[in-house]
Design a protein around this motif. Structure first.
Motif, mmCIF file in Angstrom:
data_model
loop_
_atom_site.group_PDB
_atom_site.id
_atom_site.type_symbol
_atom_site.label_atom_id
_atom_site.label_comp_id
_atom_site.label_asym_id
_atom_site.label_seq_id
_atom_site.Cartn_x
_atom_site.Cartn_y
_atom_site.Cartn_z
ATOM 1 N N UNK A 1 -4.386 15.785 2.610
ATOM 2 C CA UNK A 1 -3.831 15.397 4.038
ATOM 3 C C UNK A 1 -3.225 13.945 3.175
ATOM 4 N N UNK A 2 -2.663 12.881 4.335
ATOM 5 C CA UNK A 2 -2.478 11.655 4.052
ATOM 6 C C UNK A 2 -3.720 11.363 3.136
ATOM 7 N N UNK A 3 -3.208 10.336 1.850
ATOM 8 C CA UNK A 3 -4.167 9.996 1.450
ATOM 9 C C UNK A 3 -3.490 8.152 0.733
ATOM 10 N N UNK A 4 -4.074 7.290 0.651
ATOM 11 C CA UNK A 4 -3.391 5.725 -0.189
ATOM 12 C C UNK A 4 -3.844 6.962 -1.887
ATOM 13 N N UNK A 5 -2.409 6.075 -2.643
ATOM 14 C CA UNK A 5 -2.334 6.214 -3.724
ATOM 15 C C UNK A 5 -2.528 5.012 -4.316
ATOM 16 N N UNK A 6 -1.832 4.281 -3.956
ATOM 17 C CA UNK A 6 -1.697 2.950 -4.568
ATOM 18 C C UNK A 6 -1.884 1.665 -3.346
ATOM 19 N N UNK A 7 -2.708 0.182 -3.759
ATOM 20 C CA UNK A 7 -3.725 0.006 -4.973
ATOM 21 C C UNK A 7 -4.881 0.950 -5.397
ATOM 22 N N UNK B 1 0.590 -0.870 -0.116
ATOM 23 C CA UNK B 1 -0.376 -0.083 0.002
ATOM 24 C C UNK B 1 0.965 1.292 -0.095
ATOM 25 N N UNK B 2 0.488 2.791 -0.633
ATOM 26 C CA UNK B 2 1.389 3.478 -1.007
ATOM 27 C C UNK B 2 0.219 4.593 -0.391
#
Ligand code: C5P
Length: 306
Positions: free
Chosen positions: A300-306, A9-10
């Motif tokens: 703010x902090x956001x999951x970009x992958x997957x 997870x990125x």
């Protein structure tokens, strides 16, 4: 990990600038009460969490050599705290940090990596922590970490961890001059204590004029309201920053100030063209290592992958 859990997870996390940093007297616990107006800016670290045999950290980027890869890194501590709360035991995770935020610069780069790792591990392990729990863990990690999670703009009170979101009516253009060297946040607060010893340090309050300027999205008004009580302490420990501030002001910046505890300096510009001109002039002045352009507010902090 469940069979449906992702392999990696990125999370993308922004840097911040303090458009107001009002600092009160030292408290009994050594921290200082603040009225800290945070604005997230579009310079980002990317934090990736992937399954591994044990907790390991790697870092890439121009300043990667200055990033600790042991358990003192806030990213490692975030994984440990989340794992402990959810009965996961030793966190078996590899955390990779693609670092673009200046290191030890007063832009909350370490805090960003803590918030990023927390969100990435939560998604990787499927812990499903509530927003409230994530914010609690962030506050345990450090005073600036909750803001890295929420982004946008917010007033931080207490030691900076109690956040009230703030409305922002438009975008602002910034230039950041990255200094040659770093400053330790505790050392800058100690210098603040030394410089204010024997004086009556006022209770910190947010400036109504500054909050109005943010709400209106008016850069010219914001420029007049910017303030940082840590600036004299940062300048005392890093006197050459005065020349950087002067170079950016001469180049047409609306305002110049030290970012947080420094030594990064921040310059507010009228528009994107003015920001480019200020950045070029700062680099040409030889008073900083490099200059970066960034817009605000940023998410703010956001999951970009997957
Ligand atoms: O909370 P954080 O770990 O980021 O703080 C780093 C250091 O900065 C603290 O140990 C303290 O010396 C100083 N600090 C402070 N008052 C605050 C925030 C930080 O004195 N409100």
């Amino acid at each position: 990990m469940t069979p449906s859990s992702p392999r990696a997870v990125t999370v993308r996390v922004p840097a911040k600038v303090n458009v107001q940093l009002a600092v009160g007297a030292a408290r009994a616990d050594g921290f200082h009460d603040l009225a800290n107006v945070f604005l997230a800016v579009g310079l980002y670290d990317e934090v990736t969490a992937a399954p591994a045999d044990t907790l390991t950290i790697t870092c890439e980027g121009p300043d990667a050599g200055q990033v600790p890869l042991d358990r003192t890194n806030l990213a490692a501590r975030a994984a440990e705290l989340l794992a402990a709360r959810h009965g996961i035991g030793e966190p078996a995770v590899h955390i990779h940090i693609a670092k673009d935020i200046p290191v030890a610069g007063g832009m909350a780069g370490g805090s960003a990596d803590g918030a990023g790792a927390l969100l990435a591990c939560d998604a990787l392990w499927g812990t499903g922590a509530s927003r409230e729990e994530l914010l609690e863990i962030c506050a345990e990690l450090g005073s600036d970490v909750p803001f890295s999670l929420v982004g946008g703009a917010a007033l931080g009170t207490g030691r900076g961890e109690k956040l009230t979101p703030l409305p922002v009516g438009g975008g602002f253009h910034w230039v950041f001059a990255v200094a040659d060297g770093g400053l330790s946040t505790p050392a800058v607060y100690r210098e603040f204590d030394r410089l204010t010893e024997g004086t009556d340090v006022p209770v910190p309050v947010a400036s109504p004029a500054l909050l109005d300027a943010l709400r209106a999205g008016d850069a010219a008004v914001l420029a007049k309201a910017l303030s940082n009580d840590l600036q004299p302490a940062a300048l005392s420990l890093f006197p050459s920053l005065a020349a950087t501030l002067e170079a950016g002001t001469k180049a047409g910046a609306l305002a110049a100030l030290v970012s947080g505890s420094g030594p990064t300096t921040a310059f507010l510009a009228t528009d994107a063209d003015a920001a480019a001109a200020v950045a070029d002039a700062l680099v040409a002045s030889g008073t900083c290592r490099t200059a970066r352009i960034a817009d605000s507010p940023a998410p703010g902090a956001t999951v970009i992958r997957p």
